[in-house]
Design an enzyme around this catalytic site. Structure first.
Site, PDB file in Angstrom:
ATOM      1  N   ASP A  36       0.849  -1.226   0.147  1.00  0.00           N
ATOM      2  CA  ASP A  36      -0.019   0.001   0.022  1.00  0.00           C
ATOM      3  C   ASP A  36       0.906   1.315  -0.106  1.00  0.00           C
ATOM      4  O   ASP A  36       2.098   1.056   0.551  1.00  0.00           O
ATOM      5  CB  ASP A  36      -1.112   0.013   1.237  1.00  0.00           C
ATOM      6  CG  ASP A  36      -2.271   0.875   0.806  1.00  0.00           C
ATOM      7  OD1 ASP A  36      -3.478   0.189   0.848  1.00  0.00           O
ATOM      8  OD2 ASP A  36      -2.127   2.101   0.636  1.00  0.00           O
ATOM      9  N   ASP A  62       4.020   2.366  -4.456  1.00  0.00           N
ATOM     10  CA  ASP A  62       2.956   3.138  -5.340  1.00  0.00           C
ATOM     11  C   ASP A  62       2.952   2.039  -6.568  1.00  0.00           C
ATOM     12  O   ASP A  62       3.793   2.038  -7.264  1.00  0.00           O
ATOM     13  CB  ASP A  62       3.314   4.619  -5.825  1.00  0.00           C
ATOM     14  CG  ASP A  62       2.446   5.148  -6.576  1.00  0.00           C
ATOM     15  OD1 ASP A  62       1.527   4.757  -7.296  1.00  0.00           O
ATOM     16  OD2 ASP A  62       2.515   6.579  -6.634  1.00  0.00           O
ATOM     17  N   VAL A  63       1.636   1.650  -6.849  1.00  0.00           N
ATOM     18  CA  VAL A  63       1.321   0.793  -7.877  1.00  0.00           C
ATOM     19  C   VAL A  63       1.636   1.407  -9.260  1.00  0.00           C
ATOM     20  O   VAL A  63       1.721   0.736 -10.288  1.00  0.00           O
ATOM     21  CB  VAL A  63      -0.041   0.197  -7.910  1.00  0.00           C
ATOM     22  CG1 VAL A  63      -0.197  -0.722  -6.749  1.00  0.00           C
ATOM     23  CG2 VAL A  63      -1.167   1.227  -7.763  1.00  0.00           C
ATOM     24  N   TYR A 155     -12.448   7.911 -13.538  1.00  0.00           N
ATOM     25  CA  TYR A 155     -12.861   6.711 -12.946  1.00  0.00           C
ATOM     26  C   TYR A 155     -13.239   5.526 -13.794  1.00  0.00           C
ATOM     27  O   TYR A 155     -12.811   4.371 -13.793  1.00  0.00           O
ATOM     28  CB  TYR A 155     -13.373   6.688 -11.828  1.00  0.00           C
ATOM     29  CG  TYR A 155     -13.700   5.663 -10.612  1.00  0.00           C
ATOM     30  CD1 TYR A 155     -12.623   5.169  -9.850  1.00  0.00           C
ATOM     31  CD2 TYR A 155     -14.789   4.970 -10.700  1.00  0.00           C
ATOM     32  CE1 TYR A 155     -12.650   4.235  -8.946  1.00  0.00           C
ATOM     33  CE2 TYR A 155     -15.041   3.820  -9.592  1.00  0.00           C
ATOM     34  CZ  TYR A 155     -13.804   3.470  -8.961  1.00  0.00           C
ATOM     35  OH  TYR A 155     -13.906   2.566  -8.174  1.00  0.00           O
TER      36      TYR A 155
HETATM   37  P1  NAD Z   1      -9.838   2.242   0.098  1.00  0.00           P
HETATM   38  O1  NAD Z   1      -9.604   3.467  -0.033  1.00  0.00           O
HETATM   39  O2  NAD Z   1     -10.491   1.791   1.303  1.00  0.00           O
HETATM   40  O3  NAD Z   1      -8.537   1.195  -0.274  1.00  0.00           O
HETATM   41  C1  NAD Z   1      -7.832   1.468  -1.209  1.00  0.00           C
HETATM   42  C2  NAD Z   1      -6.677   1.207  -0.881  1.00  0.00           C
HETATM   43  O4  NAD Z   1      -5.467   1.695  -1.958  1.00  0.00           O
HETATM   44  C3  NAD Z   1      -5.970   2.423   0.241  1.00  0.00           C
HETATM   45  O5  NAD Z   1      -5.336   1.818   1.172  1.00  0.00           O
HETATM   46  C4  NAD Z   1      -5.045   3.275  -0.587  1.00  0.00           C
HETATM   47  O6  NAD Z   1      -4.006   3.792   0.101  1.00  0.00           O
HETATM   48  C5  NAD Z   1      -4.568   2.064  -1.678  1.00  0.00           C
HETATM   49  N1  NAD Z   1      -3.904   2.879  -2.791  1.00  0.00           N
HETATM   50  C6  NAD Z   1      -4.404   3.766  -3.627  1.00  0.00           C
HETATM   51  N2  NAD Z   1      -3.703   4.178  -4.264  1.00  0.00           N
HETATM   52  C7  NAD Z   1      -2.370   3.495  -4.342  1.00  0.00           C
HETATM   53  C8  NAD Z   1      -1.243   3.410  -4.854  1.00  0.00           C
HETATM   54  N3  NAD Z   1      -0.719   4.215  -5.919  1.00  0.00           N
HETATM   55  N4  NAD Z   1      -0.315   2.471  -4.649  1.00  0.00           N
HETATM   56  C9  NAD Z   1      -0.560   1.770  -3.622  1.00  0.00           C
HETATM   57  N5  NAD Z   1      -1.711   1.717  -3.055  1.00  0.00           N
HETATM   58  C10 NAD Z   1      -2.601   2.735  -3.309  1.00  0.00           C
HETATM   59  O7  NAD Z   1     -10.986   2.023  -0.803  1.00  0.00           O
HETATM   60  P2  NAD Z   1     -11.736   0.568  -1.551  1.00  0.00           P
HETATM   61  O8  NAD Z   1     -13.227   0.825  -1.641  1.00  0.00           O
HETATM   62  O9  NAD Z   1     -11.505  -0.584  -0.441  1.00  0.00           O
HETATM   63  O10 NAD Z   1     -10.969   0.394  -2.851  1.00  0.00           O
HETATM   64  C11 NAD Z   1     -10.543  -0.799  -3.283  1.00  0.00           C
HETATM   65  C12 NAD Z   1     -10.547  -1.163  -4.638  1.00  0.00           C
HETATM   66  O11 NAD Z   1     -12.113  -1.321  -4.989  1.00  0.00           O
HETATM   67  C13 NAD Z   1     -10.391   0.271  -5.578  1.00  0.00           C
HETATM   68  O12 NAD Z   1      -9.762  -0.299  -6.830  1.00  0.00           O
HETATM   69  C14 NAD Z   1     -11.788   0.757  -5.909  1.00  0.00           C
HETATM   70  O13 NAD Z   1     -11.771   1.426  -6.857  1.00  0.00           O
HETATM   71  C15 NAD Z   1     -12.532  -0.204  -5.885  1.00  0.00           C
HETATM   72  N6  NAD Z   1     -13.990  -0.297  -5.849  1.00  0.00           N
HETATM   73  C16 NAD Z   1     -14.557   0.133  -4.773  1.00  0.00           C
HETATM   74  C17 NAD Z   1     -15.780   0.451  -4.476  1.00  0.00           C
HETATM   75  C18 NAD Z   1     -16.372   0.920  -3.351  1.00  0.00           C
HETATM   76  O14 NAD Z   1     -17.643   1.375  -3.299  1.00  0.00           O
HETATM   77  N7  NAD Z   1     -15.771   1.300  -2.152  1.00  0.00           N
HETATM   78  C19 NAD Z   1     -16.793  -0.088  -5.498  1.00  0.00           C
HETATM   79  C20 NAD Z   1     -15.927  -0.473  -6.772  1.00  0.00           C
HETATM   80  C21 NAD Z   1     -14.726  -0.706  -6.990  1.00  0.00           C
END
Ligand code: NAD
Length: 261
Positions: A36, A62-63, A155
């Site tokens: 992360d 960072d991914v 997005y």
């Molecule tokens: P979240 O913010 O709780 O988790 C995302 C994590 O990714 C965080 O810990 C963040 O620090 C990390 N991150 C962000 N950019 C990064 C980078 N450049 N390098 C490494 N780590 C990085 O959010 P979430 O909702 O758990 O999201 C997880 C995935 O699910 C994402 O891809 C999001 O688009 C997708 N998603 C979420 C939802 C929703 O409603 N929450 C719906 C559909 C898809």
């Protein structure tokens, strides 16, 4: 159901969906590398896995940077053994910013993390998995990867890209024993909006859209509620299992019926 044997790496494992998947994989017996950008959450995930008797370590990065992903996978293999499961969950939201408000810088950062970051994760994982003839890659896309909703242009475009990437890699690597699938969640209770604001920094758009609005979530989801991170984690564990060997290139929608209407 049994996971394919070997180590797992989860990007975005420090929060929300990625954390729940890392914890579930750890509980199901996989040693897990938690990757992360934000270190505090990642360390908490490791503690949560260890508290349940699992093995894990945190690696920050960072991914969107190839070198970070390359180094993280190398570290995971060095400490935990052959990589069997790669989950690309790191992602940020663009706040549903309309195209006229969306700056090129925010567009590029969202695509760099959500799409290029997923490409980096898949490419590096395939370099480990294809020669061994086994592996499971799970990409966290979104309903925004299938319809013109669920986010703004950055997005939605990035998540459509993740779905396309999943399909082409599934098709090209099926014969090598590696499956590549996407999960497309609807609204899930996480800190996505807060973390996206933090990661985008000074130029972050205001986080609009249904995620902050319970009435809007009820209106779009026939199930009438948000999904939970555990519901997504259970699906990821299935896709990472031996039993899912013939499932590849699939987009598993988990959205309470949002896109079925
Ligand atoms: P979240 O913010 O709780 O988790 C995302 C994590 O990714 C965080 O810990 C963040 O620090 C990390 N991150 C962000 N950019 C990064 C980078 N450049 N390098 C490494 N780590 C990085 O959010 P979430 O909702 O758990 O999201 C997880 C995935 O699910 C994402 O891809 C999001 O688009 C997708 N998603 C979420 C939802 C929703 O409603 N929450 C719906 C559909 C898809």
């Amino acid at each position: 159901m049994s996971l394919v044997p070997g180590a797992a790496l989860v990007t975005g494992g420090g929060s929300g969906i990625g954390r729940a998947i890392a914890v579930a994989l750890g509980a199901a017996g996989a040693p897990v590398a938690v990757f992360d950008l934000l270190p505090d959450g990642g360390k908490d995930t490791v503690q949560a896995i260890e508290a349940k008797g699992g093995r894990a370590f945190f690696v920050s990065g960072d991914v969107s940077r190839w070198g970070d992903v390359d180094g993280a996978v190398a570290a995971a293999v060095g400490r935990l053994g052959p990589l069997a499961i790669m989950v690309n969950a790191a992602g940020i939201l663009d706040g549903y910013a309309r195209v006229d408000e969306l700056t090129p810088a925010v567009f590029e950062r969202v695509v760099a993390i959500n799409l290029t970051g997923t490409f980096h994760g898949c490419k590096r994982a395939l370099a480990e998995m294809a020669p061994r003839g086994a592996g499971r890659i799970v990409n966290i896309a979104s309903v925004a990867g299938l319809i013109g909703d669920g986010g703004g242009p950055a997005y939605v475009a990035s998540k459509h890209g993740v779905v396309g990437l999943t399909r082409v890699l599934a098709a090209t690597h099926a014969a090598q024993g590696v499956t590549v699938n996407a999960i497309c969640p609807g609204p899930i209770a996480t800190s996505l909006r807060q973390n996206s604001t933090r990661i985008l920094g000074a130029g972050a758009p205001v986080m609009r859209g249904i995620g902050g609005d319970e009435a809007a979530i009820k209106a779009v989801t026939p199930a009438g509620r948000r999904g939970t991170v555990e519901e997504i984690a259970a699906a990821a564990c299935y896709l990472a299992s031996e039993e899912a060997a013939y499932v590849t290139g699939h987009t598993l929608v988990i959205d309470g019926g949002w896109t079925a209407r």
